[in-house]
Scaffold this motif. Structure first.
Motif, PDB file in Angstrom:
ATOM      1  N   GLN A 210     -22.027 -33.843  82.948  1.00  0.00           N
ATOM      2  CA  GLN A 210     -21.153 -33.595  81.806  1.00  0.00           C
ATOM      3  C   GLN A 210     -19.734 -33.189  82.206  1.00  0.00           C
ATOM      4  O   GLN A 210     -18.831 -33.192  81.375  1.00  0.00           O
ATOM      5  CB  GLN A 210     -21.773 -32.520  80.901  1.00  0.00           C
ATOM      6  N   SER A 211     -19.535 -32.860  83.456  1.00  0.00           N
ATOM      7  CA  SER A 211     -18.182 -32.528  83.912  1.00  0.00           C
ATOM      8  C   SER A 211     -17.468 -33.720  84.546  1.00  0.00           C
ATOM      9  O   SER A 211     -16.275 -33.657  84.839  1.00  0.00           O
ATOM     10  CB  SER A 211     -18.236 -31.373  84.923  1.00  0.00           C
ATOM     11  N   ASP A 212     -18.191 -34.813  84.742  1.00  0.00           N
ATOM     12  CA  ASP A 212     -17.616 -36.029  85.327  1.00  0.00           C
ATOM     13  C   ASP A 212     -17.205 -36.973  84.198  1.00  0.00           C
ATOM     14  O   ASP A 212     -18.056 -37.400  83.403  1.00  0.00           O
ATOM     15  CB  ASP A 212     -18.661 -36.693  86.227  1.00  0.00           C
TER      16      ASP A 212
ATOM     17  N   THR B 191     -19.342 -40.115  83.484  1.00  0.00           N
ATOM     18  CA  THR B 191     -20.734 -40.037  83.025  1.00  0.00           C
ATOM     19  C   THR B 191     -20.930 -39.130  81.816  1.00  0.00           C
ATOM     20  O   THR B 191     -22.006 -39.139  81.225  1.00  0.00           O
ATOM     21  CB  THR B 191     -21.652 -39.534  84.162  1.00  0.00           C
ATOM     22  N   THR B 192     -19.927 -38.360  81.450  1.00  0.00           N
ATOM     23  CA  THR B 192     -20.112 -37.413  80.356  1.00  0.00           C
ATOM     24  C   THR B 192     -20.319 -38.121  79.017  1.00  0.00           C
ATOM     25  O   THR B 192     -19.791 -39.208  78.778  1.00  0.00           O
ATOM     26  CB  THR B 192     -18.910 -36.457  80.257  1.00  0.00           C
TER      27      THR B 192
ATOM     28  N   GLN C  62     -25.182 -30.350  84.862  1.00  0.00           N
ATOM     29  CA  GLN C  62     -23.825 -29.845  84.639  1.00  0.00           C
ATOM     30  C   GLN C  62     -22.784 -30.806  85.199  1.00  0.00           C
ATOM     31  O   GLN C  62     -21.754 -31.070  84.566  1.00  0.00           O
ATOM     32  CB  GLN C  62     -23.662 -28.467  85.282  1.00  0.00           C
TER      33      GLN C  62
ATOM     34  N   TYR D 286     -30.688 -37.781  81.882  1.00  0.00           N
ATOM     35  CA  TYR D 286     -30.527 -36.642  82.791  1.00  0.00           C
ATOM     36  C   TYR D 286     -31.430 -36.773  84.013  1.00  0.00           C
ATOM     37  O   TYR D 286     -31.008 -36.519  85.153  1.00  0.00           O
ATOM     38  CB  TYR D 286     -30.849 -35.341  82.063  1.00  0.00           C
TER      39      TYR D 286
ATOM     40  N   THR E 271     -21.613 -36.989  74.670  1.00  0.00           N
ATOM     41  CA  THR E 271     -22.114 -35.987  73.736  1.00  0.00           C
ATOM     42  C   THR E 271     -23.412 -36.483  73.103  1.00  0.00           C
ATOM     43  O   THR E 271     -23.675 -37.691  73.074  1.00  0.00           O
ATOM     44  CB  THR E 271     -21.101 -35.686  72.624  1.00  0.00           C
TER      45      THR E 271
END
Length: 272
Positions: free
Chosen positions: A84-86, A89-90, A81, A70, A92
């Protein structure tokens, strides 16, 4: 006085950086993980990892890996944010842990073949025997998983069911709950308020001892720092690391855990 102090003492050891050298295992897996989830753009150095752990709240290497990922993207002008929306690159947390473990434990879930298999030991079973012979009770409180901790304690060191509180058993450091749970298991047959020495290699370890003093003031809690091998490549680096541990609360700082002899323990406890 000295003999009495030793006979009622409890010593609890961290594992990573104290019992085993993890610079080429846990730390290598951490660097691999950060590199993987930044698409090869960033691989943290040992110094980068030390800087993060100096903050005192990143004892869990899975969480440390995530935080470094991050922070890399944030330095590039991205928000957490947006990461994780791309779709490029997202990731878990579960994916991150699985990748980390594939490097650290390896690809065979039964017969581990990862970095853990090559960890140099920093402690010998004979050292622990010397503590026992001096009447000192000892155990382990580590942020490592129970499987990883038992691998080094039982398979590598040959200990038989040692007292161990691991990641699954207590909140992460610097919360002192796990340290207290370890001491409770070692307490039988000792004085009700036996002094406790917690031996660790990070700021979080020293903070854990300090928090134990705040939460459980009915006994003496002392932090002893150990400089891990990766921080001893030159005198300046060693001295800087030692200063960091002292500033975090270490009563003394050692180059190797086995320098904490019964005599040293007696002198340490006799001075407080």
């Amino acid at each position: 006085m000295g003999l009495q102090v030793v006979e009622t003492a409890i010593v609890v050891f961290d594992i990573d950086g104290v019992v085993r050298d993890v610079s080429g295992s846990y730390r290598r897996a951490l660097a691999d993980t950060v590199e993987q989830f930044t698409q090869g753009a960033y691989r943290p150095s040992q110094e980068d990892i030390d800087d993060l752990k100096t903050e005192g709240c990143w004892n869990n290497d899975w969480e440390a890996s995530q935080e470094m990922i991050y922070r890399y993207f944030e330095a590039e002008g991205r928000s957490r944010q947006s990461i994780q929306s791309d779709p490029t690159t997202t990731f878990t947390y579960e994916e991150l842990v699985a990748f980390f473990q594939s490097r650290y434990r390896g690809t065979d879930p039964i017969h581990w073949n990862g970095y853990i298999c090559q960890e140099p030991l920093l402690m010998e079973a004979a050292y622990l025997d010397s503590l026992t012979q001096a009447g000192i009770r000892w155990g382990f409180f580590s942020g490592a998983t129970r499987g990883s901790a038992n691998y080094v304690l039982e398979k590598r060191l040959g200990l038989q069911t040692p007292v161990l509180v691991a990641m699954e058993d207590a909140p992460g450091k610097p919360d002192p709950t796990g340290l207290q749970k370890t001491v409770a298991q070692l307490q039988a047959g000792t004085a009700p308020r036996s002094p406790v020495i917690y031996v660790g290699d990070t700021v979080a370890d020293m903070f854990t001892a300090k928090h134990a003093r705040d939460h459980y003031p009915d006994r003496t809690w002392l932090g002893v720092g150990v400089i891990p091998p990766h921080a001893q490549t030159n005198a300046e680096q060693r001295d800087t690391y030692a200063t960091t541990l002292r500033q975090a609360g270490a009563e003394i700082v050692l180059d190797n855990v086995q320098q904490l002899t019964p005599k040293t323990i007696s002198q340490l406890l006799g001075s407080v």
